[in-house]
Scaffold this active site. Structure first.
Site, PDB file in Angstrom:
ATOM      1  N   LYS A 169       0.827  -1.222   0.000  1.00 46.86           N
ATOM      2  CA  LYS A 169       0.000   0.000   0.000  1.00 46.86           C
ATOM      3  C   LYS A 169       0.858   1.267   0.000  1.00 46.86           C
ATOM      4  CE  LYS A 169      -0.345  -0.137   5.001  1.00 46.86           C
ATOM      5  NZ  LYS A 169      -1.168  -0.480   6.146  1.00 46.86           N
ATOM      6  N   ARG A 218     -11.912  -0.038  13.915  1.00 42.89           N
ATOM      7  CA  ARG A 218     -11.683   0.823  12.743  1.00 42.89           C
ATOM      8  C   ARG A 218     -12.637   0.411  11.644  1.00 42.89           C
ATOM      9  NH1 ARG A 218      -5.853   0.580  11.543  1.00 42.89           N
ATOM     10  NH2 ARG A 218      -5.000   0.910  13.604  1.00 42.89           N
ATOM     11  N   TYR A 260      23.655  22.870  -3.074  1.00 43.05           N
ATOM     12  CA  TYR A 260      23.650  23.772  -4.232  1.00 43.05           C
ATOM     13  C   TYR A 260      24.191  25.148  -3.904  1.00 43.05           C
ATOM     14  CZ  TYR A 260      19.310  25.978  -2.594  1.00 43.05           C
ATOM     15  OH  TYR A 260      18.368  26.649  -1.874  1.00 43.05           O
TER      16      TYR A 260
HETATM   17  C1  LIG Z   1      -0.454  -1.668   6.524  1.00 42.09           C
HETATM   18  C2  LIG Z   1      -1.102  -2.947   6.797  1.00 42.09           C
HETATM   19  C3  LIG Z   1      -0.324  -4.081   7.040  1.00 42.09           C
HETATM   20  C4  LIG Z   1       1.180  -4.043   7.128  1.00 42.09           C
HETATM   21  O1  LIG Z   1       1.594  -3.404   8.301  1.00 42.09           O
HETATM   22  P1  LIG Z   1       3.146  -3.299   8.678  1.00 42.09           P
HETATM   23  O2  LIG Z   1       3.161  -2.942  10.111  1.00 42.09           O
HETATM   24  O3  LIG Z   1       3.709  -2.235   7.800  1.00 42.09           O
HETATM   25  O4  LIG Z   1       3.741  -4.623   8.408  1.00 42.09           O
HETATM   26  C5  LIG Z   1      -0.993  -5.266   7.228  1.00 42.09           C
HETATM   27  N1  LIG Z   1      -2.342  -5.347   7.179  1.00 42.09           N
HETATM   28  C6  LIG Z   1      -3.119  -4.269   6.966  1.00 42.09           C
HETATM   29  C7  LIG Z   1      -4.595  -4.423   6.936  1.00 42.09           C
HETATM   30  C8  LIG Z   1      -2.527  -3.031   6.779  1.00 42.09           C
HETATM   31  O5  LIG Z   1      -3.295  -1.961   6.562  1.00 42.09           O
END
Ligand SMILES: *Cc1c(COP(=O)(O)O)cnc(C)c1O
Length: 361
Positions: free
Chosen positions: A43, A145, A260
């Site tokens: 994601k 959530r 720069y």
């Molecule tokens: C972001 C996410 C993960 C991964 O979480 P990490 O802590 O980055 O490994 C897993 N499951 C869901 C539903 C997520 O939103």
């Protein structure tokens, strides 16, 4: 002092992504959680590392499940040539999503309500090829959530079984807080209770999953059939003083920018808040130039001012903001700790306009 706008176009900052480090991290994670499967979570554009390069590196490393977040991203992955032997999971559904296209592309859909389940069943039954939607039902085990509440759970699983001609209930899942051991223990037992309720009405989910990075590493009882790992794959540690190295992981991203201008004890780097650098970096972190650290004094829209009292820095010098630490630079973890945030937040905020490169190791 030359701080004209547009300098970052002339000497753009750069993100270097070490795909072999990513593959090694995934190997370490797979070994740690076996026999559970690993879903590589992508994601937010592969946590800022670049969606498609990261996805294909994961597949090359032998991963067979990708966590895409949404349907658009899932379809992009399929369109990049990732066939249906690879499970692609989308769990954030929007009202205007093309569910028919998602079913046609064989995307695994995370379902958080009866309404979503009904919409997916309708999209699948409208298809002429008899193809079923692949669904993972989400139980809310305490985070509140999203997910189906325990009160509504029996009705939703019964519905999923009733519409089995259009819906294949392949998974049951949840997300746990990873905040305290005790809460996670409670969430895991609520999860098992929900699976039992589903099985009692005839569901046969093959994939039970609830752990993200931290739980998958530290709690064997959270691994079940599959773990969903984002941060640790990128070598981003959970904070709290634990370094990636202690977990056998290597940071994958290196962020560099160019000096720069240099004048009056201050050198300016061509990167700033407009590129996604937090102004909280001022006075809290330092960057490495030729293996030596220079403190960040100010953060502007497209520049960072470095304290350089002896005038050592010159236009054209390359500064490493963070990376694996091999060139004297800070790690992402140091930035996160010093600026009061977490590593994921820093990498996902970096502008998509910063060029990403993927050197062959
Ligand atoms: C972001 C996410 C993960 C991964 O979480 P990490 O802590 O980055 O490994 C897993 N499951 C869901 C539903 C997520 O939103």
């Amino acid at each position: 002092m030359n701080d004209e706008l547009g300098i970052s176009q002339v000497m753009p900052p750069r993100i270097t992504v070490d795909l072999s480090a990513y593959a090694q991290n995934l190997d370490a994670i797979r070994t740690r959680v076996a026999p559970a499967e690993v879903m590589a979570v992508l994601k937010s554009d592969g946590y800022g590392h670049g969606l498609l390069p990261i996805a294909h590196a994961a597949l090359d490393a032998g991963i067979t499940a990708l966590g895409a977040l949404d349907i658009d991203t899932s379809l992009r992955l399929r369109d990049s040539g990732i066939g249906e032997e690879v499970l692609i999971f989308a769990w954030l559904l929007a009202p205007d999503d093309d569910l028919t296209a998602a079913v046609a592309a064989g995307i695994d859909l995370g379902v958080s309500s009866l309404d979503e389940l009904n919409r997916i069943a309708a999209a699948a039954s409208a298809r002429s090829d008899g193809r079923r939607a692949r669904v993972h039902l989400k139980i809310d085990t305490g985070l509140h959530r999203n997910g189906v509440s325990p009160e509504h759970w029996p009705a939703v699983v019964e519905r999923a079984v009733l519409v089995r001609e259009s819906v294949d209930l392949v998974g049951i899942w949840t997300h746990i807080a990873e905040a305290s051991d005790e809460e996670d223990t409670d969430a895991i037992s609520r999860f098992h209770a929900a699976v039992a309720v589903a099985q009692a009405v005839g569901a046969e989910p093959q994939l039970r999953h609830l752990a993200a990075s931290a739980a998958s590493y530290f709690r064997a009882d959270s691994r079940l059939d599959l773990v969903r790992v984002g941060a640790f794959g990128y070598g981003i540690s959970p904070g709290g003083g634990i370094t990636p190295g202690e977990l056998g992981l290597t940071p994958v991203m290196t962020l560099t920018a160019t000096v720069y201008a240099s004048d009056d004890g201050t050198a300016r780097l061509a990167i700033g808040s407009g590129d996604g650098i937090s102004s909280a970096a001022a006075g809290r972190v330092s960057v490495a130039v030729n293996g030596r650290r220079f403190p960040v004094a100010d953060v502007g829209l497209d520049w960072i001012g470095l304290a350089d009292p002896n005038g050592e820095l010159q236009r054209g010098d390359e500064a490493v903001l963070f990376g694996p630490g091999t060139r004297g630079e800070a790690t992402l973890q140091e930035w996160a700790d010093a600026t009061g945030t977490i590593g994921e937040e820093i990498v996902t905020r970096l502008s998509a306009d910063i060029p990403r490169s993927y050197p062959k190791g």
